[in-house]
Design an enzyme around this catalytic site. Structure first.
Site, mmCIF file in Angstrom:
data_model
loop_
_atom_site.group_PDB
_atom_site.id
_atom_site.type_symbol
_atom_site.label_atom_id
_atom_site.label_comp_id
_atom_site.label_asym_id
_atom_site.label_seq_id
_atom_site.Cartn_x
_atom_site.Cartn_y
_atom_site.Cartn_z
ATOM 1 N N HIS A 157 10.296 -1.092 -2.378
ATOM 2 C CA HIS A 157 9.991 -1.977 -3.125
ATOM 3 C C HIS A 157 10.820 -3.149 -3.537
ATOM 4 C CE1 HIS A 157 7.893 2.043 -4.968
ATOM 5 N NE2 HIS A 157 6.964 1.168 -4.181
ATOM 6 N N HIS A 158 11.901 -3.029 -3.305
ATOM 7 C CA HIS A 158 13.094 -4.375 -3.251
ATOM 8 C C HIS A 158 14.045 -4.363 -2.314
ATOM 9 C CE1 HIS A 158 11.682 -3.083 -7.504
ATOM 10 N NE2 HIS A 158 11.396 -4.357 -7.800
ATOM 11 N N GLN B 133 11.538 7.803 -2.605
ATOM 12 C CA GLN B 133 12.022 9.277 -2.538
ATOM 13 C C GLN B 133 11.243 10.352 -2.608
ATOM 14 O OE1 GLN B 133 15.494 9.711 -5.580
ATOM 15 N NE2 GLN B 133 15.131 11.896 -5.630
ATOM 16 N N HIS C 186 19.254 4.848 -7.836
ATOM 17 C CA HIS C 186 18.528 3.835 -7.227
ATOM 18 C C HIS C 186 19.066 2.478 -7.710
ATOM 19 C CE1 HIS C 186 15.103 6.052 -5.723
ATOM 20 N NE2 HIS C 186 15.747 7.078 -6.135
ATOM 21 N N CYS D 281 17.957 -0.362 -7.327
ATOM 22 C CA CYS D 281 16.871 -1.149 -7.919
ATOM 23 C C CYS D 281 16.801 -1.011 -9.375
ATOM 24 C CB CYS D 281 15.666 -1.040 -7.146
ATOM 25 S SG CYS D 281 14.991 0.684 -7.235
#
Length: 197
Positions: free
Chosen positions: A89-90, A128, A156, A158
């Site tokens: 996502h990032h 994950q 994470h 993020c």
């Protein structure tokens, strides 16, 4: 020298990535010709190719390369397997440990192959939750054991560097098949990991 590690990168992919990273750095307001940044696009291009090598690897092939007939039928656990991945996502890192167990049903595999399977799926743009099931499925499909258990604990960036900025959060995911779906077997696995369920 008896051993030499050689890194090899696709020249076209590397050149294309270098161009994109130069552009990205410029768009962020930096001078790509500044001394400290001159080689950064190339370094990042090569790093990203390494960090996504899982796309070119086959976990089932890795397990089959060291698949041995064996009558052992008790739990085999490899725990605390370090993993480093990139959140899809990032594209920020997440890192932690994987714990894997299986109960053989006529076949075992080399212990290092379980760690390599983790790397195959970690070295991709990933989440994950999906990675946990991918590891389980590869082992289940290849070895056909009586059961597989996978638990991953990770932090994470993020969530730590941006967004909610929760520095001490740890995400735990799990997947179980076969005999590990039974509460007693699962409890034994968790006890051997030194965790409570």
């Amino acid at each position: 020298m008896a051993y030499k590690k050689v890194e090899s990168y696709d020249e076209k992919v590397t050149a294309d990535l270098i161009g994109h990273y130069k552009n990205s750095i410029s768009l962020l307001g930096e001078d790509v010709e500044r001394e400290g940044l001159q080689k950064t696009p190339e370094r990042v291009a090569k790093a990203m190719q390494y960090l996504t090598t899982g796309y070119q690897q086959d976990a089932r092939e890795i397990l089959n390369s060291a698949k041995f007939t064996e009558s052992y039928s008790e739990m085999v656990i490899v725990k605390d397997i370090e993993l480093y991945s990139l959140c899809e996502h990032h594209m920020l890192p997440f890192f932690g440990k994987a714990h894997i167990a299986y109960i053989p049903n006529g076949y075992i595999t080399g212990l290092s192959k379980l760690a390599r399977v983790v790397d195959v799926y970690a070295r991709r743009l990933q989440v994950q939750e999906r990675m946990t099931h991918q590891i389980l499925d590869a082992i289940q499909d290849t070895l056909q054991p009586m059961g597989v258990a996978v638990v991953i604990e990770a932090q994470h960036l993020c969530m730590m560097m941006r967004g909610v900025q929760k520095q001490n959060s740890v995400t735990t995911t799990s997947a179980f098949s076969g005999q590990f779906e039974d509460g007693r077997t699962r409890s034994e696995f968790m006890r051997l990991l030194g965790q409570s369920i």
